[in-house]
Motif scaffolding. Structure first.
Motif, PDB file in Angstrom:
ATOM      1  N   MET A  35       0.836  -1.198   0.000  1.00 14.35           N
ATOM      2  CA  MET A  35       0.000   0.000   0.000  1.00 14.35           C
ATOM      3  C   MET A  35       0.873   1.251   0.000  1.00 14.35           C
ATOM      4  N   VAL A  36       1.930   1.238   0.802  1.00 11.52           N
ATOM      5  CA  VAL A  36       2.857   2.372   0.844  1.00 11.52           C
ATOM      6  C   VAL A  36       3.544   2.554  -0.504  1.00 11.52           C
ATOM      7  N   ASP A  37       4.020   1.450  -1.092  1.00 20.80           N
ATOM      8  CA  ASP A  37       4.689   1.512  -2.395  1.00 20.80           C
ATOM      9  C   ASP A  37       3.769   2.110  -3.458  1.00 20.80           C
ATOM     10  N   GLU A  38       2.519   1.640  -3.489  1.00 19.49           N
ATOM     11  CA  GLU A  38       1.577   2.110  -4.501  1.00 19.49           C
ATOM     12  C   GLU A  38       1.275   3.601  -4.326  1.00 19.49           C
ATOM     13  N   TRP A  39       1.105   4.010  -3.079  1.00 18.03           N
ATOM     14  CA  TRP A  39       0.829   5.430  -2.822  1.00 18.03           C
ATOM     15  C   TRP A  39       2.011   6.291  -3.282  1.00 18.03           C
ATOM     16  N   ASN A  40       3.222   5.900  -2.913  1.00 16.05           N
ATOM     17  CA  ASN A  40       4.397   6.686  -3.284  1.00 16.05           C
ATOM     18  C   ASN A  40       4.616   6.709  -4.790  1.00 16.05           C
ATOM     19  N   GLU A  41       4.301   5.592  -5.452  1.00 16.74           N
ATOM     20  CA  GLU A  41       4.443   5.556  -6.902  1.00 16.74           C
ATOM     21  C   GLU A  41       3.438   6.494  -7.566  1.00 16.74           C
ATOM     22  N   GLU A  42       2.211   6.509  -7.067  1.00 14.17           N
ATOM     23  CA  GLU A  42       1.181   7.363  -7.643  1.00 14.17           C
ATOM     24  C   GLU A  42       1.449   8.842  -7.376  1.00 14.17           C
ATOM     25  N   HIS A  43       2.204   9.148  -6.305  1.00 10.40           N
ATOM     26  CA  HIS A  43       2.449  10.535  -5.926  1.00 10.40           C
ATOM     27  C   HIS A  43       3.933  10.879  -5.995  1.00 10.40           C
ATOM     28  N   ARG A  44       4.651  10.211  -6.893  1.00 12.11           N
ATOM     29  CA  ARG A  44       6.102  10.396  -6.951  1.00 12.11           C
ATOM     30  C   ARG A  44       6.496  11.796  -7.398  1.00 12.11           C
ATOM     31  N   LEU A  45       5.617  12.501  -8.109  1.00  6.98           N
ATOM     32  CA  LEU A  45       5.923  13.856  -8.559  1.00  6.98           C
ATOM     33  C   LEU A  45       5.363  14.916  -7.622  1.00  6.98           C
ATOM     34  N   GLN A  46       4.787  14.472  -6.504  1.00  8.59           N
ATOM     35  CA  GLN A  46       4.198  15.399  -5.548  1.00  8.59           C
ATOM     36  C   GLN A  46       4.930  15.279  -4.212  1.00  8.59           C
ATOM     37  N   LYS A  47       4.610  16.157  -3.318  1.00 11.75           N
ATOM     38  CA  LYS A  47       5.234  16.133  -1.991  1.00 11.75           C
ATOM     39  C   LYS A  47       4.359  15.368  -1.009  1.00 11.75           C
ATOM     40  N   ASP A  48       3.861  14.215  -1.442  1.00  9.19           N
ATOM     41  CA  ASP A  48       2.959  13.420  -0.613  1.00  9.19           C
ATOM     42  C   ASP A  48       3.533  12.048  -0.306  1.00  9.19           C
ATOM     43  N   GLN A  49       4.852  11.912  -0.326  1.00 10.76           N
ATOM     44  CA  GLN A  49       5.482  10.628  -0.049  1.00 10.76           C
ATOM     45  C   GLN A  49       5.338  10.270   1.429  1.00 10.76           C
ATOM     46  N   VAL A  50       5.213   8.977   1.707  1.00 12.85           N
ATOM     47  CA  VAL A  50       5.123   8.492   3.083  1.00 12.85           C
ATOM     48  C   VAL A  50       6.278   7.520   3.323  1.00 12.85           C
ATOM     49  N   SER A  51       6.632   7.340   4.595  1.00 10.22           N
ATOM     50  CA  SER A  51       7.840   6.580   4.894  1.00 10.22           C
ATOM     51  C   SER A  51       7.647   5.427   5.865  1.00 10.22           C
ATOM     52  N   VAL A  52       6.450   5.253   6.416  1.00 10.94           N
ATOM     53  CA  VAL A  52       6.223   4.184   7.394  1.00 10.94           C
ATOM     54  C   VAL A  52       6.244   2.835   6.690  1.00 10.94           C
ATOM     55  N   ARG A  53       6.983   1.879   7.244  1.00 15.86           N
ATOM     56  CA  ARG A  53       7.050   0.541   6.654  1.00 15.86           C
ATOM     57  C   ARG A  53       6.870  -0.487   7.746  1.00 15.86           C
ATOM     58  N   ALA A  54       6.243  -1.600   7.387  1.00 20.02           N
ATOM     59  CA  ALA A  54       5.983  -2.674   8.350  1.00 20.02           C
ATOM     60  C   ALA A  54       7.146  -3.646   8.443  1.00 20.02           C
ATOM     61  N   LEU A  55       7.735  -3.972   7.307  1.00 24.39           N
ATOM     62  CA  LEU A  55       8.841  -4.935   7.261  1.00 24.39           C
ATOM     63  C   LEU A  55      10.032  -4.274   6.582  1.00 24.39           C
ATOM     64  N   PRO A  56      10.770  -3.452   7.318  1.00 20.15           N
ATOM     65  CA  PRO A  56      11.891  -2.735   6.687  1.00 20.15           C
ATOM     66  C   PRO A  56      12.997  -3.656   6.204  1.00 20.15           C
ATOM     67  N   GLN A  57      13.008  -4.915   6.671  1.00 23.00           N
ATOM     68  CA  GLN A  57      14.044  -5.837   6.192  1.00 23.00           C
ATOM     69  C   GLN A  57      13.748  -6.335   4.788  1.00 23.00           C
ATOM     70  N   LEU A  58      12.532  -6.055   4.300  1.00 20.86           N
ATOM     71  CA  LEU A  58      12.148  -6.397   2.932  1.00 20.86           C
ATOM     72  C   LEU A  58      11.872  -5.101   2.191  1.00 20.86           C
ATOM     73  N   TYR A  59      12.358  -4.972   1.016  1.00 21.15           N
ATOM     74  CA  TYR A  59      12.145  -3.734   0.296  1.00 21.15           C
ATOM     75  C   TYR A  59      12.144  -3.973  -1.209  1.00 21.15           C
ATOM     76  N   GLY A  60      11.717  -2.935  -1.936  1.00 19.19           N
ATOM     77  CA  GLY A  60      11.605  -3.038  -3.391  1.00 19.19           C
ATOM     78  C   GLY A  60      10.173  -3.320  -3.785  1.00 19.19           C
ATOM     79  N   SER A  61       9.748  -2.851  -4.935  1.00 18.58           N
ATOM     80  CA  SER A  61       8.356  -3.017  -5.338  1.00 18.58           C
ATOM     81  C   SER A  61       8.126  -4.239  -6.212  1.00 18.58           C
ATOM     82  N   ASP A  62       9.175  -4.754  -6.871  1.00 20.21           N
ATOM     83  CA  ASP A  62       8.989  -5.908  -7.742  1.00 20.21           C
ATOM     84  C   ASP A  62       9.424  -7.202  -7.085  1.00 20.21           C
ATOM     85  N   SER A  63      10.565  -7.199  -6.477  1.00 14.91           N
ATOM     86  CA  SER A  63      11.023  -8.381  -5.741  1.00 14.91           C
ATOM     87  C   SER A  63      11.653  -7.904  -4.449  1.00 14.91           C
TER      88      SER A  63
END
Length: 421
Positions: free
Chosen positions: A282-310
């Motif tokens: 959900m965080v990845d999708e929001w940031n991708e949709e708002h990548r050109l705006q100042k609406d990025q969010v940074s809270v993550r549930a599993l910080p040991q896992l990252y990346g949107s594709d793998s």
């Protein structure tokens, strides 16, 4: 898994797949009835059933949501479809089972049907005194014939046929009531509200905390998503599994082999972890949709896992970093505790009643016999399985689990094949 049929279960519900309309509102009982664990009480109409259908709010995978007025108050009424057995993880109600086996298979329905999932989930929130973790729920409704006709007439263009299921051979038509009629439409009355306009770190921190605490109450499969946030709270538990549940409680499978237990634990771990995976998605999708705006969010549930594709696992040279973990082991919740609390309260002393009110209704939603249990920070659940399985957990969001079932010595025994891509 053996059937868990209450000795005093009213004949009104019998062994039909779906609840039947009782003779009067006073005959309604908490649902679901055939299994242990939390149950949801019926909505209190304070007399005959009276619902005013106002507007169609939306459609979900298992339901339609209608804005309604009851006793002068506005609510969201969630109408549930009659899901097919192929949507379940349990044994199919097919001809290959004899009558006895078929009755045993019906018990799985209580754990897997979306309506029952919500009844059990909200029942857990009520009995534990933690209704604040989700939108308020005021009970279930079985629409009588007059209200079903009114609903059909009110929304002729909304294509609710998949809810009514009038076609011959449909799930609803297959399980007729004792008088030969289709079972009533099942619904749940919830707090009315609106979705969130923007995701903010503050909202996400609250949602993540709520998800962790829901898992601490023995609930997984929460389906965390922006669309599920109403009035800033989670609203949909149609896919939620609530302990006691055959996926979480191994004692329900006395003939399970050690390999079967290991596979079931792997599956349970994946389900528990997946709630946080979809949060980060959900965080990845929001940031991708708002990548050109100042609406990025940074809270993550599993910080040991990252990346949107793998999701690559962040391996550092410490044992704790190398091990796969999730935030909560839902099996740690003592689901028998609320029942013990009620027994102790009834045997002596005045209960500490707690009622929840919403929309100014003044209607009591839940009473808790003891002071509600406080949450403590849960220990992480580290997966202790094979390196092969840990590698699969590290690299993949996708799960494809195949359940098959063997009936042996009066029990259904799950046999599973696992394929992760």
């Amino acid at each position: 898994m053996a059937a868990e049929v209450p000795s005093q279960a009213p004949q009104t519900y019998g062994f039909s797949l779906y609840p039947e309309l009782p003779q009067s509102g006073s005959d309604l009982i908490p649902l679901p009835q055939r299994v242990n664990g939390p149950k949801l009480k019926p909505f209190d109409f304070q007399g005959p059933q009276q619902i005013e259908f106002l507007d169609h709010l939306g459609q979900g995978l298992h339901s339609e949501v209608i804005k309604v007025r009851i006793l002068g108050q506005i609510y969201a009424l969630k109408l549930f479809s009659f899901s097919h057995e192929y949507d379940w993880m349990g044994p199919a109600l097919s001809g290959r089972y004899n009558k006895e086996n078929r009755m045993e298979a019906i018990v799985f329905y209580e754990y897997l049907d979306p309506f029952n999932n919500e009844c059990r989930a909200f029942g857990r929130l009520h009995e534990s005194g933690h209704s604040e973790l989700a939108v308020e729920c005021y009970g279930y409704v079985l629409l009588d014939e007059d209200h079903e006709r009114t609903l059909r007439d009110r929304f002729p263009d909304r294509k609710l046929d998949w809810i009514f299921q009038d076609d011959s051979g449909s799930r609803r038509q297959e399980f007729l009531t004792k008088d030969g009629k289709p079972p009533p439409i099942r619904a749940i009355v919830k707090e009315f509200g609106s979705g969130v306009d923007k995701l903010r770190d503050r909202q996400l921190r609250k949602t993540l905390k709520d998800t962790i605490q829901l898992q601490q109450l023995g609930m997984i499969g929460i389906d965390v998503a922006e669309r599920q946030l109403i009035n800033g709270k989670l609203c949909d538990f149609s896919t939620t599994m609530t302990t006691p549940h055959f996926v979480m409680n191994m004692e329900m499978h006395p003939h399970l082999t050690p390999l079967g237990k290991a596979r079931m634990e792997f599956d349970l771990f994946w389900y528990s972890m997946y709630d946080y995976m979809v949060f980060d998605e959900m965080v990845d999708e929001w940031n991708e949709e708002h990548r050109l705006q100042k609406d990025q969010v940074s809270v993550r549930a599993l910080p040991q896992l990252y990346g949107s594709d793998s999701w690559t696992y962040n391996l550092r040279k410490t044992a704790s970093r190398e091990r796969v973990f999730t935030h909560v082991d839902p099996r740690l919740y003592d689901w028998r505790a609320p029942a013990r609390d009620r027994d102790e309260s009834s045997s002596g002393g005045q209960a500490n009643g707690r009622s929840s009110k919403g929309s100014g209704s003044g209607r009591s939603v839940a009473k808790v016999s003891k002071s509600r249990r406080r949450f403590k920070k849960p220990p992480r659940w580290y997966y202790e399985g094979s390196e092969e399985h840990m590698a699969k957990l590290r690299r993949s969001r996708n799960r494809d689990t195949y359940f098959d079932w063997e009936f042996k010595n009066g029990f259904f025994i799950p046999t599973m094949g696992l394929r992760y891509e």
